[in-house]
Design an enzyme around this catalytic site. Structure first.
Site, PDB file in Angstrom:
ATOM      1  N   PRO A  11       0.791  -1.229   0.000  1.00  0.00           N
ATOM      2  CA  PRO A  11       0.000   0.000   0.000  1.00  0.00           C
ATOM      3  C   PRO A  11       0.827   1.285   0.000  1.00  0.00           C
ATOM      4  CG  PRO A  11      -0.098  -1.093   2.138  1.00  0.00           C
ATOM      5  CD  PRO A  11       0.549  -2.057   1.187  1.00  0.00           C
ATOM      6  N   ASN A  12       0.311   2.227  -0.746  1.00  0.00           N
ATOM      7  CA  ASN A  12       0.844   3.592  -0.855  1.00  0.00           C
ATOM      8  C   ASN A  12       2.105   3.683  -1.719  1.00  0.00           C
ATOM      9  OD1 ASN A  12      -1.141   4.916   0.859  1.00  0.00           O
ATOM     10  ND2 ASN A  12      -0.214   3.714   2.505  1.00  0.00           N
ATOM     11  N   ARG A  19       5.007  10.958  -2.566  1.00  0.00           N
ATOM     12  CA  ARG A  19       4.742  10.803  -1.141  1.00  0.00           C
ATOM     13  C   ARG A  19       6.039  10.975  -0.350  1.00  0.00           C
ATOM     14  NH1 ARG A  19       4.854   4.642   0.950  1.00  0.00           N
ATOM     15  NH2 ARG A  19       4.123   5.019   3.044  1.00  0.00           N
ATOM     16  N   TYR A  24      11.264   8.831   0.809  1.00  0.00           N
ATOM     17  CA  TYR A  24      11.199   7.788  -0.223  1.00  0.00           C
ATOM     18  C   TYR A  24      11.823   8.195  -1.560  1.00  0.00           C
ATOM     19  CZ  TYR A  24       7.968   5.696   3.128  1.00  0.00           C
ATOM     20  OH  TYR A  24       7.419   5.158   4.265  1.00  0.00           O
ATOM     21  N   ASN A  75       7.977  -5.683  -1.303  1.00  0.00           N
ATOM     22  CA  ASN A  75       7.949  -4.562  -0.369  1.00  0.00           C
ATOM     23  C   ASN A  75       6.517  -4.497   0.142  1.00  0.00           C
ATOM     24  OD1 ASN A  75       7.883  -2.217   1.049  1.00  0.00           O
ATOM     25  ND2 ASN A  75       8.907  -0.960  -0.495  1.00  0.00           N
ATOM     26  N   ALA A  78       3.390  -0.915   4.676  1.00  0.00           N
ATOM     27  CA  ALA A  78       2.915  -0.927   6.071  1.00  0.00           C
ATOM     28  C   ALA A  78       2.443  -2.310   6.516  1.00  0.00           C
ATOM     29  CB  ALA A  78       1.800   0.098   6.252  1.00  0.00           C
ATOM     30  N   GLU A  99      12.902  -9.339   0.918  1.00  0.00           N
ATOM     31  CA  GLU A  99      12.078  -8.217   1.385  1.00  0.00           C
ATOM     32  C   GLU A  99      12.842  -6.911   1.134  1.00  0.00           C
ATOM     33  OE1 GLU A  99      11.273  -8.631   5.558  1.00  0.00           O
ATOM     34  OE2 GLU A  99      10.262  -6.689   5.724  1.00  0.00           O
ATOM     35  N   HIS A 101      12.740  -2.609   1.579  1.00  0.00           N
ATOM     36  CA  HIS A 101      12.161  -1.344   2.044  1.00  0.00           C
ATOM     37  C   HIS A 101      13.007  -0.215   1.491  1.00  0.00           C
ATOM     38  CE1 HIS A 101       9.445  -3.364   4.752  1.00  0.00           C
ATOM     39  NE2 HIS A 101      10.460  -4.135   5.086  1.00  0.00           N
ATOM     40  N   SER A 103      13.111   2.872   2.565  1.00  0.00           N
ATOM     41  CA  SER A 103      13.691   3.608   3.688  1.00  0.00           C
ATOM     42  C   SER A 103      14.332   2.631   4.681  1.00  0.00           C
ATOM     43  CB  SER A 103      12.596   4.414   4.401  1.00  0.00           C
ATOM     44  OG  SER A 103      11.644   3.541   4.991  1.00  0.00           O
ATOM     45  N   ARG A 108      13.590   4.623  11.872  1.00  0.00           N
ATOM     46  CA  ARG A 108      12.332   5.370  11.902  1.00  0.00           C
ATOM     47  C   ARG A 108      11.552   5.030  13.176  1.00  0.00           C
ATOM     48  NH1 ARG A 108       9.441   4.965   6.309  1.00  0.00           N
ATOM     49  NH2 ARG A 108       8.287   6.692   7.264  1.00  0.00           N
TER      50      ARG A 108
HETATM   51  O1  LIG Z   1       4.928   2.242   3.126  1.00  0.00           O
HETATM   52  C1  LIG Z   1       6.003   2.003   3.659  1.00  0.00           C
HETATM   53  C2  LIG Z   1       7.202   1.849   2.838  1.00  0.00           C
HETATM   54  C3  LIG Z   1       8.332   1.027   3.418  1.00  0.00           C
HETATM   55  O2  LIG Z   1       8.070  -0.363   3.208  1.00  0.00           O
HETATM   56  C4  LIG Z   1       9.613   1.376   2.652  1.00  0.00           C
HETATM   57  O3  LIG Z   1       9.703   0.980   1.477  1.00  0.00           O
HETATM   58  O4  LIG Z   1      10.499   2.058   3.177  1.00  0.00           O
HETATM   59  C5  LIG Z   1       8.485   1.257   4.928  1.00  0.00           C
HETATM   60  C6  LIG Z   1       7.161   1.028   5.646  1.00  0.00           C
HETATM   61  O5  LIG Z   1       7.318   1.248   7.052  1.00  0.00           O
HETATM   62  C7  LIG Z   1       6.112   1.995   5.141  1.00  0.00           C
HETATM   63  O6  LIG Z   1       4.874   1.742   5.748  1.00  0.00           O
END
Ligand SMILES: O=C1C[C@@](O)(C(=O)O)C[C@@H](O)[C@@H]1O
Length: 147
Positions: A11-12, A19, A24, A75, A78, A99, A101, A103, A108
């Site tokens: 998501p997102n 964003r 990011y 990825n 959340a 996996e 990410h 960030s 964080r």
């Molecule tokens: O949506 C994301 C992106 C994320 O997975 C990252 O790619 O850094 C890190 C997650 O904590 C966050 O909710």
């Protein structure tokens, strides 16, 4: 026949580039897709690249990848921090799972420090920006050459 790597985004991540760019970066998910296509071509891999904001889509795609993929790069965004269902779906897979990410989740908020998915992942890449996807593909290529 080329080996197939599923690259799944949670998501997102459709908002990548727009964003919170200070976290990011400025590259979009489409940029990431194009970068992955180019790198996969170099490594002789086929990729399936998808994004959804819905947990059930990610679970369905992991189940699809269970049959169709030689490796999974995910990825979960959340859902990393909340989804036992995605962990369970990945745990039903025998192929390598990497996996990613964008960030560094460990630098964080505390609620981002734990990922359910990491329990199943063969490798975790965090904090390399979108380059993390290319590093994951490189690792998948190595593992698939060895297998
Ligand atoms: O949506 C994301 C992106 C994320 O997975 C990252 O790619 O850094 C890190 C997650 O904590 C966050 O909710």
């Amino acid at each position: 026949m080329a080996k197939v790597v599923y690259i799944l985004n949670g998501p997102n991540l459709n908002l990548l580039g727009k964003r919170e760019p200070e976290i990011y970066g400025h590259q979009t998910l489409n940029d990431v897709h194009q970068m992955c296509v180019a790198q996969a071509e170099n490594d002789g891999l086929d990729i399936v690249f998808r994004q959804s904001n819905a947990e059930h889509d990610l679970i369905d795609w992991v189940q699809e990848a269970r049959e169709a993929a030689h490796a999974i790069i995910i990825n979960p965004a959340a859902y990393s921090h909340t989804s036992i269902a995605i962990l369970d779906a990945l745990s039903a897979c025998t192929c390598p799972v990497i996996e990613v990410h964008v960030s560094n989740i460990h630098r964080r908020e505390a609620f981002r420090h734990h990922s359910y998915v990491s329990q199943k992942a063969d490798a975790v890449i965090a904090g390399c920006g979108v380059e993390g996807y290319l590093l994951a593909l490189q690792r998948a290529a190595t593992l698939l050459k060895e297998s």
